[in-house]
Design a protein around this motif. Structure first.
Motif, PDB file in Angstrom:
ATOM      1  N   PRO A   9      -7.059   5.535 -38.003  1.00 24.83           N
ATOM      2  CA  PRO A   9      -6.298   4.692 -38.933  1.00 24.83           C
ATOM      3  C   PRO A   9      -4.860   4.544 -38.460  1.00 24.83           C
ATOM      4  O   PRO A   9      -4.195   5.538 -38.153  1.00 24.83           O
ATOM      5  N   PHE A  52     -13.691  -7.895 -42.699  1.00 23.84           N
ATOM      6  CA  PHE A  52     -14.384  -6.736 -42.153  1.00 23.84           C
ATOM      7  C   PHE A  52     -15.506  -7.201 -41.239  1.00 23.84           C
ATOM      8  O   PHE A  52     -16.134  -8.232 -41.491  1.00 23.84           O
ATOM      9  N   ARG A  94     -10.314  -2.070 -49.726  1.00 17.55           N
ATOM     10  CA  ARG A  94      -9.255  -1.417 -48.950  1.00 17.55           C
ATOM     11  C   ARG A  94      -9.813  -0.675 -47.737  1.00 17.55           C
ATOM     12  O   ARG A  94      -9.238  -0.691 -46.658  1.00 17.55           O
ATOM     13  N   SER A  95     -10.977  -0.033 -47.931  1.00 14.49           N
ATOM     14  CA  SER A  95     -11.589   0.681 -46.814  1.00 14.49           C
ATOM     15  C   SER A  95     -13.050   0.967 -47.138  1.00 14.49           C
ATOM     16  O   SER A  95     -13.464   0.913 -48.312  1.00 14.49           O
ATOM     17  N   LYS A 153     -12.928   2.403 -50.901  1.00 11.41           N
ATOM     18  CA  LYS A 153     -11.834   2.130 -51.837  1.00 11.41           C
ATOM     19  C   LYS A 153     -11.897   0.665 -52.245  1.00 11.41           C
ATOM     20  O   LYS A 153     -11.744  -0.223 -51.404  1.00 11.41           O
ATOM     21  N   SER A 162     -22.163  -0.787 -48.183  1.00 11.91           N
ATOM     22  CA  SER A 162     -21.484   0.133 -47.248  1.00 11.91           C
ATOM     23  C   SER A 162     -22.284   1.398 -47.004  1.00 11.91           C
ATOM     24  O   SER A 162     -21.804   2.330 -46.354  1.00 11.91           O
ATOM     25  N   ASP A 211     -17.196   0.071 -40.965  1.00 15.66           N
ATOM     26  CA  ASP A 211     -16.006   0.871 -41.257  1.00 15.66           C
ATOM     27  C   ASP A 211     -14.979   0.628 -40.154  1.00 15.66           C
ATOM     28  O   ASP A 211     -15.088   1.191 -39.062  1.00 15.66           O
ATOM     29  N   TYR A 212     -13.985  -0.220 -40.446  1.00 14.27           N
ATOM     30  CA  TYR A 212     -12.932  -0.511 -39.474  1.00 14.27           C
ATOM     31  C   TYR A 212     -11.590  -0.312 -40.167  1.00 14.27           C
ATOM     32  O   TYR A 212     -11.213  -1.100 -41.046  1.00 14.27           O
ATOM     33  N   PRO A 213     -10.846   0.745 -39.839  1.00 15.18           N
ATOM     34  CA  PRO A 213      -9.640   1.114 -40.588  1.00 15.18           C
ATOM     35  C   PRO A 213      -8.568   0.031 -40.657  1.00 15.18           C
ATOM     36  O   PRO A 213      -7.726   0.067 -41.563  1.00 15.18           O
ATOM     37  N   SER A 214      -8.563  -0.910 -39.716  1.00 16.22           N
ATOM     38  CA  SER A 214      -7.523  -1.947 -39.727  1.00 16.22           C
ATOM     39  C   SER A 214      -7.914  -3.168 -40.554  1.00 16.22           C
ATOM     40  O   SER A 214      -7.155  -4.134 -40.615  1.00 16.22           O
ATOM     41  N   SER A 215      -9.076  -3.139 -41.163  1.00 21.69           N
ATOM     42  CA  SER A 215      -9.527  -4.273 -41.977  1.00 21.69           C
ATOM     43  C   SER A 215      -9.137  -4.097 -43.440  1.00 21.69           C
ATOM     44  O   SER A 215      -9.135  -2.993 -43.985  1.00 21.69           O
ATOM     45  N   ARG A 216      -8.820  -5.223 -44.083  1.00 20.55           N
ATOM     46  CA  ARG A 216      -8.668  -5.335 -45.528  1.00 20.55           C
ATOM     47  C   ARG A 216      -9.311  -6.675 -45.895  1.00 20.55           C
ATOM     48  O   ARG A 216      -9.317  -7.600 -45.092  1.00 20.55           O
TER      49      ARG A 216
END
Length: 621
Positions: A281, A344, A463-464, A469, A548, A558-563
């Motif tokens: 992240p 995402f 959010r994630s 989230k 998910s 699951d890609y931490p830079s996505s919103r």
């Protein structure tokens, strides 16, 4: 041909060659086809004739069976039915190797489904011609609702379809047409003697059907075509031919388990999406100014926070907020893992109707969850749907369904029907799902109209994925039908649909959410909105937990830079608990990416965390 230059043929082939090849029209015929199209040569009458055939039904043992008699009366031609066949009448027969053995068939009626009733009512002579073509008894001077209804039911035995590949979303909605009396008399055969295909002739901007032989024919042989052309699976062919050859498929198991992992892998490959590598992240300085690259005017015009600034150089951006579907996550994750973006990987599993129906079976099993109407993919689950439809019909249960394209919104090409033939034939136009129509919706009283359908749009922020989230805006938007609801007039858009902001000449009823809640609770004093909304958020939780639950490409990646921000449209329907208590059950209708125009710009959005997830409070204005 004499007097025709090679350049004319080359131009024709350049314009129409791709369509002709896709329809498997042999190049042998192309040059003569061009000549006939340009000069409007309809010479089928020189080679073919229509023969009237009387099919005598066997007498029933019990002639006094009133139920059978009533059923016979409902048929277009009660009693001994007349049917037609097309035969070769040319004394020399027809040779498939002759370049002239290709023929044009004109179209008697071209329309889009939503306009059919009005055209039958108002286009002079159309109802007479269609009734005569379909064997429906109608001789009046004034359009008769009964005859119109019969045509609307019977037309699915005669309909053909094509779709324009270019233009606006509205222009790409499938077009339906009925061939002229000659073309409509050509009967089905599993071993056809001819093939047909629609062809849109670009110079004249008009569509014809092209007819060509599959083998040599002698005088007197019948002209037939395959109504299920291209389909080789025996069961699917049987289902596709049900409009002309009714049969039960009750022996087919109507359960629809989640597709295999290969199904999701094929979707990933088709979308040309490259999954990201694992990244940590990103961590940002608390005073960092983020550079935003976007092609959305709504973002350009409204993002005013001092910690954001726009850039026209995508390469230097910290945030990508784009309209188009991002595909190469692998390259982005390897070269610029710190760059955030507004989508995402594999989110189409949430936003495309057939994918969501499949994913949701992780919650409710083969029947699907309570918050999603029973849905079938007409491309992959046609036999199961027909079996389910026929079982409901046998039990006397409501059988109204809504047929929707996989990837269109705004109710485009969406139709409500209880006609099985209608649904089966819609499979031929574009990829579609069919969902159980909500026959018992919770209604809202409009003083100017009465009790109408309404739907609700919530906006959620993902959010994630790990940890999951999800946040929901506590502002929701409402849309209303313009006519009192009843389970009839299924092609009455303003009675059965709520999307009025794209239709011209119709009223758009607007009620703000904080005005709606007290009105709703006044109309339904036994149901507090807080309780109803809790059930809605519970459905959202289950939806995102399902999508998910598995790693990509079997779930959202699951890609931490996505919103991402999504709109979820839903309705409420009446349901009954095991102890007999009436409840309001949320029904998710559609999930969409939030892009331009989906959120009214004059409303402030407040974000609240959904309590089921281990998230910290966030406030966004």
């Amino acid at each position: 041909m004499e007097g025709e230059s090679p350049e004319e043929y080359k131009a024709f082939a350049a314009l129409h060659g791709a369509a002709l090849s896709a329809s498997e029209v042999p190049p042998l015929y192309w040059e003569r086809l061009r000549h006939k199209l340009e000069n409007e040569v309809f010479d089928a009458g020189e080679f073919f004739g229509i023969m009237q055939v009387e099919e005598v039904e066997e007498e029933e043992e019990e002639n006094d069976d009133e139920e059978i008699e009533d059923e016979l009366k409902k048929k277009p031609n009660p009693g001994n039915e007349l049917c037609y066949k097309v035969i070769v009448t040319n004394e020399n027969g027809l040779q498939a190797a002759n370049p002239n053995s290709i023929f044009l068939i004109d179209h008697a009626w071209t329309y889009r489904v939503e306009h059919a009733r009005q055209q039958l009512l108002h286009v002079p002579g159309l109802l007479h011609r269609m009734a005569n073509l379909m064997g429906i008894d109608f001789h009046g001077e004034v359009a008769d609702e009964g005859a119109i209804e019969q045509v609307l039911q019977e037309m699915w035995k005669y309909n053909q379809t094509y779709q324009l590949s270019q233009g606006t979303a509205e222009e790409k909605v499938p077009v339906w047409y009925i061939m002229d009396e000659f073309g409509s008399r050509i009967q089905h055969s599993d071993e056809p003697t001819f093939a047909t295909a629609p062809l849109f002739y670009i110079p004249q901007q008009i569509a014809y059907t092209v007819l060509w032989p599959l083998r040599d024919l002698e005088t007197g042989e019948e002209v037939t075509r395959d109504y299920a052309y291209g389909e080789t699976d025996h069961l699917i062919r049987k289902c596709m031919l049900l409009p002309w050859a009714p049969a039960d498929v009750l022996d087919v198991n109507c359960s629809t388990p989640e597709p295999s992992e290969d199904h999701y892998q094929a979707i990933l490959n088709k979308n040309n999406e490259k999954l990201p590598v694992a990244i940590n992240p990103p961590v940002y300085d608390k005073n960092k100014i983020f550079k935003v690259y976007t092609d959305l005017p709504q973002i350009l015009n409204n993002l005013k926070h001092p910690r954001f600034e726009f850039t026209e150089d995508e390469g230097e951006a910290d945030i990508l907020y784009n309209f188009s579907h991002f595909k190469d996550y692998r390259k982005l994750s390897e070269e610029r893992p710190h760059v955030m973006l507004n989508q995402f990987p594999c989110e189409n599993l949430l936003t495309v109707k057939d994918c969501l129906a499949s994913i949701s079976r992780r919650v409710g099993g083969t029947e699907g969850p309570k918050w999603l109407p029973r849905t079938f993919n007409l491309h992959t689950e046609l036999p199961q749907f027909i079996s389910y439809f026929q079982q409901r019909e046998r039990r006397g249960e409501d059988n109204h369904w809504i047929c929707k394209p996989w990837n269109l919104a705004r109710s485009l090409d969406t139709h409500i029907t209880n006609n099985l033939n209608n649904i089966i034939r819609h499979r031929e136009s574009s990829p579609k799902v069919v969902s159980k129509y909500i026959e018992n919706p919770v209604l809202f009283h409009r003083e100017d109209v009465g009790m109408v359908k309404f739907d609700i749009r919530y906006v959620v922020l993902l959010r994630s994925i790990k940890p999951l989230k999800l946040y929901a805006y506590d502002v929701f938007w409402l849309r209303f039908s313009n006519r009192a609801f009843s389970l009839d007039d299924l092609d009455d858009y303003e009675k059965h649909f709520t999307v009025m902001n794209y239709a011209s000449g119709v009223t758009l009823k607007q009620v703000h959410y904080d005005e709606f809640i007290p009105l709703f609770e006044k109309q339904y004093p036994e149901y507090s909105w807080k309780t109803v909304q809790a059930e809605i958020f519970k459905a959202f939780a289950e939806l995102f937990q399902a999508v998910s639950a598995k790693p990509a490409p079997f779930g959202i990646c699951d890609y931490p830079s996505s919103r991402a921000v999504y709109a979820i449209d839903l309705m409420l329907k009446w349901d009954t608990t095991r102890d007999g208590k009436r409840t309001m059950q949320p029904q998710v209708l559609e999930r969409r990416k939030i892009l331009k125009g989906l959120i009214p710009e004059n409303l402030t959005l407040r974000c609240i965390p959904y309590a089921s997830f281990p998230v910290v409070g966030v406030s966004v204005t």
